[in-house]
Design an enzyme around this catalytic site. Structure first.
Site, short mmCIF file in Angstrom:
data_model
loop_
_atom_site.label_atom_id
_atom_site.label_comp_id
_atom_site.label_asym_id
_atom_site.label_seq_id
_atom_site.Cartn_x
_atom_site.Cartn_y
_atom_site.Cartn_z
N ASP B 266 1.99 1.69 0.48
CA ASP B 266 0.74 1.58 0.89
C ASP B 266 -0.10 0.09 1.17
O ASP B 266 0.31 -0.90 1.54
CB ASP B 266 -0.07 1.10 -0.62
N GLU B 303 0.52 2.98 5.59
CA GLU B 303 -0.95 2.67 5.68
C GLU B 303 -1.11 1.43 6.21
O GLU B 303 -0.49 0.54 5.94
CB GLU B 303 -1.53 3.16 3.81
#
Lengths: 567, 567
Positions: B266, B303
């Site tokens: 993330d 990400e």
């Protein structure tokens, strides 16, 4: 190429060929921007352009003219890209034409980096005058000493008249009390005539605590990162383009308009930039472009506390392209070897074994756990060129950041001083002296400021006292704001002719001459360097330098006893 | 290689071959550390080791046993490296033996990355049960759909039972309400048996706002950098070694003990690390070592909101070595092309010309000025492999971060939904679906939490309202803390068999089958991709894909009118 053909700065005031002032200001959140002409007591409106820039071309502002900016009808503010602050940081900015200087250095060629022998000096304390003109009078002395480059501590305008220079608040403006822009141009020209290169120390990681007006104009700072000096300069947050341009233009200005041969960039580990092109790399790339136009070569040398040779790897290989960096670790290892107590950051160094590692690997910590830092530190320097590392046995920080600012001359014996110097000059790196060490100056070099903000002065005093938790001592911390602290830090130019001082000076001259005369010592290819022996118990080290057929063996004995060494 | 031969985690509780618990705790500022055994109501002392670690080997703590730590005689604290929190974040930690699971996937081989067709799902809302066991019941459906990998949103233990997963506070512990560690192992094993790879979403850039006990044990965070979620995790400040190890061990645990095929990391742009070896690179290097031992291949997909392919450049070439990254810009360009209003971050995208750029260059912004970001953004992706980029027409963020959480099915026409899907599947990148889009699920996917701290809940509610300054609307922001917000976000499994939903599902199956059957579409070499035509006025685009002799021409018409195209 003629200097006037090179593009001008994109910030502040420039004059075009017809004498019109081209004024550029970045103030992205302002709805109105005006120029205030002091002598005319008149306001002129700037026109808003894209991305927060304001422009005006006018004949009303002439070279020498004083001005302020005004945003949204508010208070008068000096120009963040001011070139001259004749009345100091709170006064008006003064428009000057940097291209007006008549350069005489057309035949000057910046030496190869490996030939740099650097002499770091502080303009305010190098001479009694404390000016660029004062330095100029000492150039023959420096040439005779044998150094090839002077490194001038930062000269950007700061509060008051006494400061090391790291509190500058007008990055484009040369300190008025030193001699302003023309004084610096004159000094560089004189250096070049005498065969000396000029390194200028610049600060791109913070702005001084008094008189910082940048934030009144735009988001020059970001809250994303903090530094020891507060919020970091905004190199990668929203609106960073103009901030990046501001510092890029600053670097180019020194090269283009002041003929500075190399920049020394202060504490670049405090420059926080996660852009795909790091700001240092971008400055290097822009400097490359300037070099193509000007035909002059310029170096960038960083102060870096990361032991990460990404910074000094060429841009073509994915690095940031800096030509060199300081290695404080060589200093720390050398000083512990010569008897410095292992306190504070010195506690990480084992003395002569660390020194041996510094001679061969440059970084002492290249992946080991550092007890002082409380983490694994550094990576192996794959870069093989010794010319990319600047070493010293003392510098302004290492002297001045001692509580009392004692120089080596006060801390170690006369003979040990010579050994320290020798250890630096036989290294396969670029040697740097700190002004006065060559004749064993006895005056201390202390920390001084002359902020006018009383509360700030008090904070600096307290901060200074607090800093010496690690290096405590019964003596009082000298008052950083005291004029005597500054005066007492000045060199005593009667000394070089006297007794032991003269002996030391002659020793340094001889050392430098030896460095220059042996190909083995000039050869800074680290593959040719070996430590033949290191004996921690005896305090001895044998360094082997070579070049083609020539060999030089350097024997060092850091103990206070004669030692027998078998080769 | 047998799993039990691989080295155990260096943090938390492991069991050796003789059943003894080997307990390791990092608490560098503690002067005393104890283990509290809940069932025995007894304390055992840990022994202090170097660099802040505490160790204990004991037979008193057995698999299934519950425990707390206690520092300096203070309060009971769960284990920062807890593997199980049977009573949630405030309860005791439970020792479990991850090696006890009987894996049946010996024949499993992680597919090549270019063959990944990803299905992102959220465990709590994918099925009515909201568990790993629930997911397992849908695997045949997913296999029939044609996807090759499921991507599970974060499963680390968070406050309460309703959360997207990005508020996890025990990175090593699998959410109890989902089925805990064994439940996840069972699911992965079942996926592998059905030929599906498993990607796990992990969060290494922050820790959730409720129940974060890390700072009570040591300097897991640093004030040097701030992130949208507070102080950054300490990857490069003093004491960072143990923090780095903690996250490295976490990544290795998922690969080794859960047979996870790929991690999705993330928001790695919020990982701030100026070490010479970036933490992502170090995780990759350690994973490489694990792969050598286990014989299994594992991918890392980030990400990343930086448009900087340094992250996905192999470590041998100086990059961080991540195999892939999400490109939100493809999504933004595609959505604007399909009629999304140009507000907020969408304002940076020109629709079909941006989409054309995304098809060929991956990054839409690769050095242009972004009006939304207020800076020049990105650098050209030199990396040529299309398999390094994950694209989608919707995902949990793009749906759930809308104020009302509307899926595409609610926002665009039935035919446009098909076109969006097609645009993703003919791209030279890895396609990803968001659960339910394949049958045009109508339930919204909204933002939900179940923090128990009332003040925090209020802050989240207010933050949520504030966030929609850019995307405002007359409707009310759904209450993130409401159980109905969670329940209403669940998929409706009766739909895939019904009317238009079934038609859409069949369309997706056909699309996936086409993607798999044409070498030109499987070929993710970006050199073979061309946009033959892009007509902004007509809203048409022709994409050319090829492989050796085969050619595929993809015609897209984003307008609501029939168009004539000349080839």
């Amino acid at each position: 190429m003629n200097n006037s053909d090179l593009p001008c700065r994109s910030a502040g005031v420039c004059f075009d060929s017809e004498g019109r002032a081209e004024i550029s200001l970045w103030a992205p959140h302002a709805s109105q921007a005006e120029l205030y002409l002091v002598s005319q007591n008149a306001y002129l409106s700037l026109q808003s352009h894209s991305r927060g820039f304001w422009h005006l071309t006018t004949k009303e502002l002439k070279p020498g003219g004083e001005y302020f900016f005004r945003l949204n009808g508010g208070k008068h503010l000096p120009d963040p890209a001011s070139l001259s602050q004749p009345e100091g940081i709170y006064g008006p900015s003064q428009a000057i034409d940097l291209r007006g200087f008549q350069w005489q250095d057309q035949d000057w060629k910046n030496p190869n980096l490996q030939d740099y022998i650097i002499y770091e000096l502080h303009t305010g304390t190098f001479t009694s005058q404390g000016t660029f003109a004062g330095i100029e009078q000492k150039l023959d002395y420096l040439v005779e000493l044998g150094i090839t480059a002077i490194e001038i501590m930062p000269v950007s305008q700061f509060a008051g008249e006494r400061n090391w220079g790291y509190d500058g608040v007008f990055p484009f403006c040369v300190q008025n009390s030193y001699g302003s822009a023309t004084g610096l141009q004159q000094l560089v020209d004189a250096c070049h005539k005498k065969g000396l290169a000029v390194i200028l120390d610049v600060v791109y990681n913070h702005v001084g605590p008094e008189g910082n007006i940048l934030a009144e104009f735009g988001p020059y700072f970001t809250e994303k990162y903090s530094t020891p000096w507060g919020n970091a300069i905004n190199f990668d947050d929203a609106w960073c383009d103009a901030v990046r341009q501001y510092f890029i233009q600053n670097a180019l200005m020194w090269f283009r308009d002041f003929h500075i041969d190399a920049l020394r960039l202060d504490a670049v580990h405090a420059i926080k930039d996660f852009s795909p092109v790091h700001i240092l790399k971008e400055i290097r790339q822009q400097a490359d472009e300037l070099e193509k136009q000007s035909g002059r070569r310029h170096y960038m040398i960083v102060e870096l506390d990361l032991n990460d040779d990404l910074y000094i790897t060429p841009t073509a290989q994915g690095g940031y392209g800096m030509e060199g960096q300081w290695i404080d670790e060589f200093h720390h290892a050398l000083r512990v070897t010569s008897g410095q107590e292992k306190i504070g950051y010195y506690s990480d160094f084992d003395g002569i074994t660390s020194l041996a590692k510094a001679y061969t690997d440059a970084y002492v910590y290249d992946g080991q756990y550092s007890e002082h830092r409380k983490k694994t530190f550094g990576a192996r320097a794959k870069t093989r060129d010794g010319k990319q590392f600047v070493v010293f046995s003392q510098n302004h920080d290492q002297v001045g950041n001692r509580m009392l600012g004692e120089r080596t001359s006060e801390l170690v014996s006369f003979e040990m001083q010579k050994l320290l110097a020798g250890a630096v000059f036989v290294s396969p790196y670029l040697p740097m002296l700190f002004m006065g060490e060559e004749y064993a100056e006895t005056n201390r070099f202390q920390y001084f400021i002359s902020h006018t903000d009383a509360q700030l002065v008090q904070m600096v005093r307290q901060g200074r006292k607090k800093e010496f938790g690690d290096f405590h001592n019964d003596e009082q911390v000298p008052d950083p704001a005291g004029a005597e602290t500054f005066e007492n830090s000045k060199l005593q130019w009667k000394l070089p002719d006297q007794g032991d001082h003269k002996i030391m000076l002659d020793f340094y001259k001889r050392l430098i001459a030896i460095r220059k005369s042996y190909a083995s010592l000039r050869n800074l290819n680290r593959d040719d360097v070996r430590v033949l022996q290191v004996n921690a118990e005896d305090g001895t080290l044998i360094l082997f330098r070579s070049c083609l057929g020539e060999q030089v063996i350097c024997l060092m004995n850091f103990s206070d006893q004669p030692k027998t060494i078998s080769l």
